[in-house]
Design a protein around this motif. Structure first.
Motif, PDB file in Angstrom:
ATOM      1  N   GLY A   1     -26.782 -62.167   4.453  1.00 51.91           N
ATOM      2  CA  GLY A   1     -25.598 -61.154   4.571  1.00 51.91           C
ATOM      3  C   GLY A   1     -24.591 -61.317   3.673  1.00 51.91           C
ATOM      4  O   GLY A   1     -23.722 -60.608   3.013  1.00 51.91           O
ATOM      5  N   TRP A   2     -24.358 -62.553   3.093  1.00 51.50           N
ATOM      6  CA  TRP A   2     -23.254 -63.105   2.204  1.00 51.50           C
ATOM      7  C   TRP A   2     -23.993 -62.643   0.621  1.00 51.50           C
ATOM      8  O   TRP A   2     -24.875 -62.899   0.297  1.00 51.50           O
ATOM      9  CB  TRP A   2     -22.874 -64.541   2.163  1.00 51.50           C
ATOM     10  N   ASN A   3     -22.920 -62.238  -0.307  1.00 51.32           N
ATOM     11  CA  ASN A   3     -23.296 -61.587  -1.480  1.00 51.32           C
ATOM     12  C   ASN A   3     -22.411 -62.182  -2.751  1.00 51.32           C
ATOM     13  O   ASN A   3     -21.176 -62.259  -2.286  1.00 51.32           O
ATOM     14  CB  ASN A   3     -23.640 -60.365  -1.560  1.00 51.32           C
ATOM     15  N   THR A   4     -23.035 -62.363  -3.904  1.00 50.58           N
ATOM     16  CA  THR A   4     -22.062 -62.960  -4.812  1.00 50.58           C
ATOM     17  C   THR A   4     -21.592 -61.356  -5.533  1.00 50.58           C
ATOM     18  O   THR A   4     -22.027 -60.171  -5.054  1.00 50.58           O
ATOM     19  CB  THR A   4     -22.881 -63.433  -6.257  1.00 50.58           C
ATOM     20  N   ASP A   5     -20.452 -61.707  -6.320  1.00 45.22           N
ATOM     21  CA  ASP A   5     -19.870 -60.340  -6.958  1.00 45.22           C
ATOM     22  C   ASP A   5     -20.602 -60.040  -8.138  1.00 45.22           C
ATOM     23  O   ASP A   5     -20.153 -58.945  -8.874  1.00 45.22           O
ATOM     24  CB  ASP A   5     -18.473 -60.647  -7.059  1.00 45.22           C
ATOM     25  N   GLY A   6     -21.494 -60.749  -8.831  1.00 45.50           N
ATOM     26  CA  GLY A   6     -22.342 -60.488  -9.809  1.00 45.50           C
ATOM     27  C   GLY A   6     -21.740 -60.981 -11.059  1.00 45.50           C
ATOM     28  O   GLY A   6     -22.353 -60.921 -12.194  1.00 45.50           O
ATOM     29  N   SER A   7     -20.606 -61.641 -11.080  1.00 51.12           N
ATOM     30  CA  SER A   7     -19.916 -62.317 -12.396  1.00 51.12           C
ATOM     31  C   SER A   7     -20.402 -63.598 -12.665  1.00 51.12           C
ATOM     32  O   SER A   7     -19.947 -64.152 -14.005  1.00 51.12           O
ATOM     33  CB  SER A   7     -18.444 -62.480 -12.082  1.00 51.12           C
TER      34      SER A   7
END
Length: 400
Positions: free
Chosen positions: A68-74
């Motif tokens: 469920g934890w995700n990076t913000d893509g940066s």
């Protein structure tokens, strides 16, 4: 190795490449207080087998995030054994999840140090890592009227704050280093860089000018090195600071850029070392600039220009589609990222590129540090069912 920190939205990377600071150059005290740690302790675990999207990448190691934890893509910022990136917590019903966090991960043990968002009403906008310090930028979107424009919830109008925090003490608190004196466009939110012993960034000053600032850990305030009439892009390469100026056209068309080598000793001086015409992304490393020479990005070929014009420019890489960013991995290797995936180019074989992940959904912006390429694979980044498979942080070290 070139070290850069940019705010790069997944499908708008090229538009942010000439972005840097905004507003006041004065450091300030105060700001919202926040605890150092957030929630329970975490340790990221090795992922096996390697996700299919990263198979051709052949990573040295892959660490999976909790469900469920995700990076913000940066992307991932590296410094020594530490990796740092911004994350969002698991969604909680229709209202979504809680405030974002910044994770600093020991790449050997997988141990996570968690730093909560400093002001939950603001948004994380970039990080820098170095010299045992974590620098974080948070920004807040304002109504357009604050920037002298029409009212609107989607206005390009932001305030920002830049904080410093020690990684060595569990009781350290974030300290406000700088803040915007007045609202401005999102492209003017600072993107600090670490150069090993200090941090540098650009931000607005009085009279519609822009200052190049440097802060050395242990000193009270940032110091203004230069005042310029326009924003640029900073690159730190082998301890040398480069500033590239030139307006990026909104439609991605070609524009002229000028690169300066900045001597940070007193008196500070900026000497022009290159001038080139390109479209979108570029990067400085090892006395060379890699950039896209054409506004038609479907040509997808990168040009290499030697600083001080010692050799003629050469084109490298296979003509692939739709690149947004380019960065150096080592002296002879480049990475480019686009909606169609990543491509690795070796200057010893200038007409070929190794491409991985034909479906780039879930791939964040690639980051490099010390001949190491860091990537993030988040397979449910754009899906409501995110979390069914873990987000994976991977890296691969390339020889010099």
């Amino acid at each position: 190795m070139t070290l850069r920190s940019r705010l790069v939205p997944l499908l708008c990377a090229a538009a942010a490449l000439l972005s840097s600071g905004c507003d006041s150059g004065a450091a300030a005290a105060g700001g919202p207080a926040a605890p150092t740690a957030s929630g329970a302790s975490l340790s990221l675990k090795e992922v096996s087998p390697t996700p299919r999207a990263l198979a051709k990448f052949r990573p040295d190691r892959t660490l999976g995030m909790p469900g469920g934890w995700n990076t913000d893509g940066s992307g991932v910022v590296g410094s020594g054994k530490d990796l740092a990136f911004q994350v969002t917590p698991p969604a909680k019903g229709a209202s979504g999840g809680g405030a974002s966090e910044t994770w600093v991960v020991d790449s050997g043990s997988g141990r996570v140090r968690r730093f909560p968002q400093i002001d939950p009403h603001w948004a994380p906008s970039g990080i820098a890592l170095g010299a045992g310090r974590l620098l974080r930028v948070e920004s807040r979107q304002l109504d357009g009227t604050a920037c002298g424009e029409a009212a609107g919830a989607t206005a390009d109008c932001f305030s920002w704050r830049l904080y410093d925090q020690s990684l060595s003490s569990s009781s350290s608190k974030p300290r406000l280093l700088a803040r915007s004196a007045h609202p401005g466009h999102q492209s003017r939110v600072p993107h600090p860089l670490a150069d090993g012993r200090s941090f540098v960034w650009e931000q607005g000053t009085a009279g519609k000018k822009f200052g190049l600032f440097r802060w050395v850990p242990g000193t009270a305030r940032p110091v203004r090195l230069l005042t310029r009439s326009s924003l640029g892009q900073l690159d730190v390469d082998g301890g040398t600071l480069y500033l590239t100026e030139g307006r990026l056209a909104a439609d991605g068309a070609q524009s002229v850029r000028t690169t300066y080598r900045v001597d940070t000793r007193q008196p500070v001086a900026a000497r022009q070392v290159a001038r080139f015409t390109g479209s979108g992304s570029f990067a400085v490393h090892g006395g060379r600039i890699a950039y896209f020479p054409h506004s038609d990005e479907e040509r997808g070929r990168v040009r290499i220009l030697t600083l001080d014009g010692k050799t003629a420019p050469v084109d490298v890489g296979a003509p692939l589609r739709g690149f947004y960013t380019v960065d150096w991995i080592s002296g002879d290797r480049l990475v480019t990222w686009a909606i169609s995936g990543y491509a690795l180019t070796d200057l010893k074989h200038p007409r070929t590129s190794a491409v991985f992940s034909p479906d780039a959904v879930g791939l964040g912006v690639p980051r490099t540090s010390g001949n190491t390429l860091y990537v993030v694979y988040d397979p449910y980044q754009f899906a409501q069912s995110r979390g069914a498979k873990p987000t994976v942080v991977a890296w691969r070290h390339f020889p010099s």
